[in-house]
Structure formats: C-alpha cells, structure tokens
Design a protein around this motif. Structure first.
Motif, PDB file in Angstrom:
ATOM      1  N   VAL A 205       0.835  -1.208   0.000  1.00  0.00           N
ATOM      2  CA  VAL A 205       0.000   0.000   0.000  1.00  0.00           C
ATOM      3  C   VAL A 205       0.866   1.252   0.000  1.00  0.00           C
ATOM      4  O   VAL A 205       0.607   2.221  -0.726  1.00  0.00           O
ATOM      5  CB  VAL A 205      -0.934   0.004   1.233  1.00  0.00           C
ATOM      6  N   TYR A 206       1.926   1.241   0.790  1.00  0.00           N
ATOM      7  CA  TYR A 206       2.779   2.418   0.938  1.00  0.00           C
ATOM      8  C   TYR A 206       3.589   2.677  -0.335  1.00  0.00           C
ATOM      9  O   TYR A 206       3.858   3.820  -0.684  1.00  0.00           O
ATOM     10  CB  TYR A 206       3.705   2.225   2.143  1.00  0.00           C
ATOM     11  N   LEU A 207       3.973   1.585  -1.027  1.00  0.00           N
ATOM     12  CA  LEU A 207       4.735   1.749  -2.270  1.00  0.00           C
ATOM     13  C   LEU A 207       3.846   2.340  -3.365  1.00  0.00           C
ATOM     14  O   LEU A 207       4.244   3.275  -4.063  1.00  0.00           O
ATOM     15  CB  LEU A 207       5.288   0.390  -2.724  1.00  0.00           C
ATOM     16  N   ILE A 208       2.648   1.760  -3.522  1.00  0.00           N
ATOM     17  CA  ILE A 208       1.736   2.238  -4.568  1.00  0.00           C
ATOM     18  C   ILE A 208       1.283   3.667  -4.258  1.00  0.00           C
ATOM     19  O   ILE A 208       1.203   4.514  -5.155  1.00  0.00           O
ATOM     20  CB  ILE A 208       0.527   1.291  -4.694  1.00  0.00           C
ATOM     21  N   SER A 209       1.015   3.930  -2.975  1.00  0.00           N
ATOM     22  CA  SER A 209       0.559   5.271  -2.592  1.00  0.00           C
ATOM     23  C   SER A 209       1.619   6.327  -2.911  1.00  0.00           C
ATOM     24  O   SER A 209       1.308   7.376  -3.488  1.00  0.00           O
ATOM     25  CB  SER A 209       0.226   5.300  -1.098  1.00  0.00           C
ATOM     26  N   GLY A 210       2.870   6.057  -2.557  1.00  0.00           N
ATOM     27  CA  GLY A 210       3.938   7.010  -2.840  1.00  0.00           C
ATOM     28  C   GLY A 210       4.148   7.204  -4.328  1.00  0.00           C
ATOM     29  O   GLY A 210       4.352   8.335  -4.805  1.00  0.00           O
ATOM     30  N   PHE A 211       4.083   6.100  -5.078  1.00  0.00           N
ATOM     31  CA  PHE A 211       4.274   6.180  -6.529  1.00  0.00           C
ATOM     32  C   PHE A 211       3.126   6.953  -7.176  1.00  0.00           C
ATOM     33  O   PHE A 211       3.349   7.776  -8.071  1.00  0.00           O
ATOM     34  CB  PHE A 211       4.357   4.760  -7.093  1.00  0.00           C
ATOM     35  N   ARG A 212       1.901   6.718  -6.696  1.00  0.00           N
ATOM     36  CA  ARG A 212       0.744   7.440  -7.254  1.00  0.00           C
ATOM     37  C   ARG A 212       0.816   8.925  -6.923  1.00  0.00           C
ATOM     38  O   ARG A 212       0.426   9.767  -7.732  1.00  0.00           O
ATOM     39  CB  ARG A 212      -0.540   6.812  -6.710  1.00  0.00           C
ATOM     40  N   TRP A 213       1.329   9.240  -5.716  1.00  0.00           N
ATOM     41  CA  TRP A 213       1.488  10.654  -5.346  1.00  0.00           C
ATOM     42  C   TRP A 213       2.412  11.373  -6.324  1.00  0.00           C
ATOM     43  O   TRP A 213       2.196  12.538  -6.668  1.00  0.00           O
ATOM     44  CB  TRP A 213       2.048  10.737  -3.922  1.00  0.00           C
ATOM     45  N   SER A 214       3.459  10.673  -6.791  1.00  0.00           N
ATOM     46  CA  SER A 214       4.396  11.317  -7.724  1.00  0.00           C
ATOM     47  C   SER A 214       3.713  11.662  -9.048  1.00  0.00           C
ATOM     48  O   SER A 214       4.162  12.553  -9.763  1.00  0.00           O
ATOM     49  CB  SER A 214       5.603  10.412  -7.968  1.00  0.00           C
ATOM     50  N   PHE A 215       2.621  10.984  -9.370  1.00  0.00           N
ATOM     51  CA  PHE A 215       1.885  11.274 -10.607  1.00  0.00           C
ATOM     52  C   PHE A 215       0.876  12.409 -10.412  1.00  0.00           C
ATOM     53  O   PHE A 215       0.856  13.366 -11.170  1.00  0.00           O
ATOM     54  CB  PHE A 215       1.130  10.017 -11.086  1.00  0.00           C
ATOM     55  N   TYR A 216       0.018  12.264  -9.394  1.00  0.00           N
ATOM     56  CA  TYR A 216      -1.151  13.142  -9.294  1.00  0.00           C
ATOM     57  C   TYR A 216      -1.196  13.972  -8.009  1.00  0.00           C
ATOM     58  O   TYR A 216      -2.129  14.760  -7.832  1.00  0.00           O
ATOM     59  CB  TYR A 216      -2.437  12.301  -9.372  1.00  0.00           C
ATOM     60  N   GLY A 217      -0.240  13.767  -7.109  1.00  0.00           N
ATOM     61  CA  GLY A 217      -0.245  14.520  -5.861  1.00  0.00           C
ATOM     62  C   GLY A 217      -1.289  14.041  -4.880  1.00  0.00           C
ATOM     63  O   GLY A 217      -1.607  14.745  -3.918  1.00  0.00           O
TER      64      GLY A 217
END
Length: 253
Positions: A205-217
C-alpha cells in the motif's frame, strides 16, 4: 572494485533478456495493456473519477508498480538460481570477485530491466489515457528504489530456492495478491472502515501510494511513510544478503 567482473555479470544478464525478449518485455507489456483495456475501459465507464483523476489514469501507477514488483523479483531470482542449478556458481565464488560485486552485477541488471520495462509500460499507458506526472523526480526515485529493493528480494529467493516451484512461490502467492489488495485498482478510502485498517498492514500500500502521489499529488498515506517503508525493506534485504554471503547459506553447501 573489480569493475570488469561487475560489467561481465551485468552484460551477461542484459544479453539474456535480449535473447528472451518476448518473455522479458513483450509479455509483461501485453498483460498490462490488457489491464488498461479491461479495468480502465470496462470499470472506468462506471467510475468516472477517483480523487479528481479519471479512473483509467488512476490505475496506471498501481499497474506499473504491480509489474515492477513481480518482474524485479523474477528477474533476479532466475538470474542467480541458474548458476546454482548448473553448478557454475562455484566458479564464480572461487573467482577474485567479492560478494558486493556479485550482488551489484546481478541486482543491477535485474533492476535495470525492470526500470526499462516500467518506462515502456508508462509510454504504452499514455496511448490509452491522458497521463500527468506532477513530480517526475520522485517518480524516478520510487521506480529505482522499488526495482532495487525487490531485485534484492528476488536475489534472496533465488539463493533460497532449491527448485523451480519455489522460484514462483513468493511472487505468485504473496507479492501479486498483496499488490492487488494494496490499492492497485482503488483508493483505500473506498473500502469499509474496518478493511481500511487491515489494508494499512500491507506494505505494498505504501509503495503504490507514494508512486501514485508522484503522478497526481494524491496519496492514501503520507509520502514520509512511503519512503520509510521502502527504506526499511531495502535495509532488511541488504542485511539478509550480507548474512547469506557471511554464512555461505545455500551457496557453499
């Protein structure tokens, strides 16, 4: 550092990927494209937006991370398992090559292949949805850190495994389910409250969440929590690899 040894191991592994191009590149890209079509188009027609982002674009970081985790583990596990399987690992261990150089060659090649594949899938996804990357530097940081960490995990699995079945055991039965349940296709706040709490124990969850943040904030957990998780996982993997070479576990027996 014996740079010639590192370069030789690295080049051998990269050439192996070229010899198996369909399995290494075409198959993962095709599988991920099908996810875009099935989930992005079919489900996306019923879910317009998640966190202000179209559903098709929302699942892109999760799908890239899903591919990155499985391919990093598989690439590194098979790379170190085959020298064990055919006995050439003993030639490598008796050569003037340090454990650090061996790990650098194998893990570096596995991580490089995964990062290249992730970028290819990112370019492919851009054909299906309109992508925006709000923080490109952080996107690369997460991409590289995750590829290196899970390549180290794959390296450990390749040494641990004593059969082809065990090589696929952890990627298929542990990592893939964790990725599917880790927010690849949904945001955590879409779940019932009890399941939101349970999901927070899933490290993916933490990996996907951080990676998604880099795309859309947008993120399910804080950026600091994502970085701490990947940093802790990387540290544990490095410690296990160090212990393996110190004790010779499954290498000198």
């Amino acid at each position: 550092m014996n740079i010639y040894a590192v370069r030789t191991i690295y080049a051998h592994e990269m050439h192996r990927a070229l010899r198996t191009l369909f399995q290494s590149v075409v198959s993962p890209v095709l599988s991920t494209s099908l996810y875009f079509v099935v989930f992005g188009a079919a489900i996306g027609s019923h879910i317009t937006e998640v966190g202000g982002v179209s559903y098709g674009a929302f699942i892109v970081p999760g799908l890239i991370m899903l591919m990155l985790l499985t391919q990093s583990v598989s690439n590194a596990a098979f790379a170190i398992y085959f020298p064990k399987f055919n006995g050439t690992i003993y030639e490598l261990l008796s050569a003037p090559v340090s454990s650090f150089e061996i790990v650098l060659g194998y893990v570096g090649a596995a991580a490089t292949k995964s990062v290249i594949l992730g970028l290819i899938i990112l370019a492919t996804a851009n054909l299906f949805v309109d992508l925006q990357i709000a923080h490109p530097v952080w996107m690369i940081v997460f991409l590289v850190l995750t590829a290196v960490t899970f390549s180290l995990l794959g390296f450990i699995i390749g040494i641990w495994a004593d059969g082809f079945e065990k090589l696929q055991f952890i990627p298929l039965l542990i990592i893939t389910p964790l990725a599917f349940l880790g927010g690849t296709f949904y945001a955590i706040d879409m779940l019932p409250p009890a399941w939101q709490t349970v999901t927070l124990f899933n490290p993916v969850v933490y990996l996907i969440s951080g990676f998604r943040w880099s795309f859309y904030g947008i993120a399910d957990v804080s950026l600091a929590a994502s970085l701490l998780t990947i940093g802790a996982f990387l540290t544990v993997c490095l410690a296990v690899v160090w212990w393996i070479f110190k004790t010779g576990y499954r290498l000198k027996t």
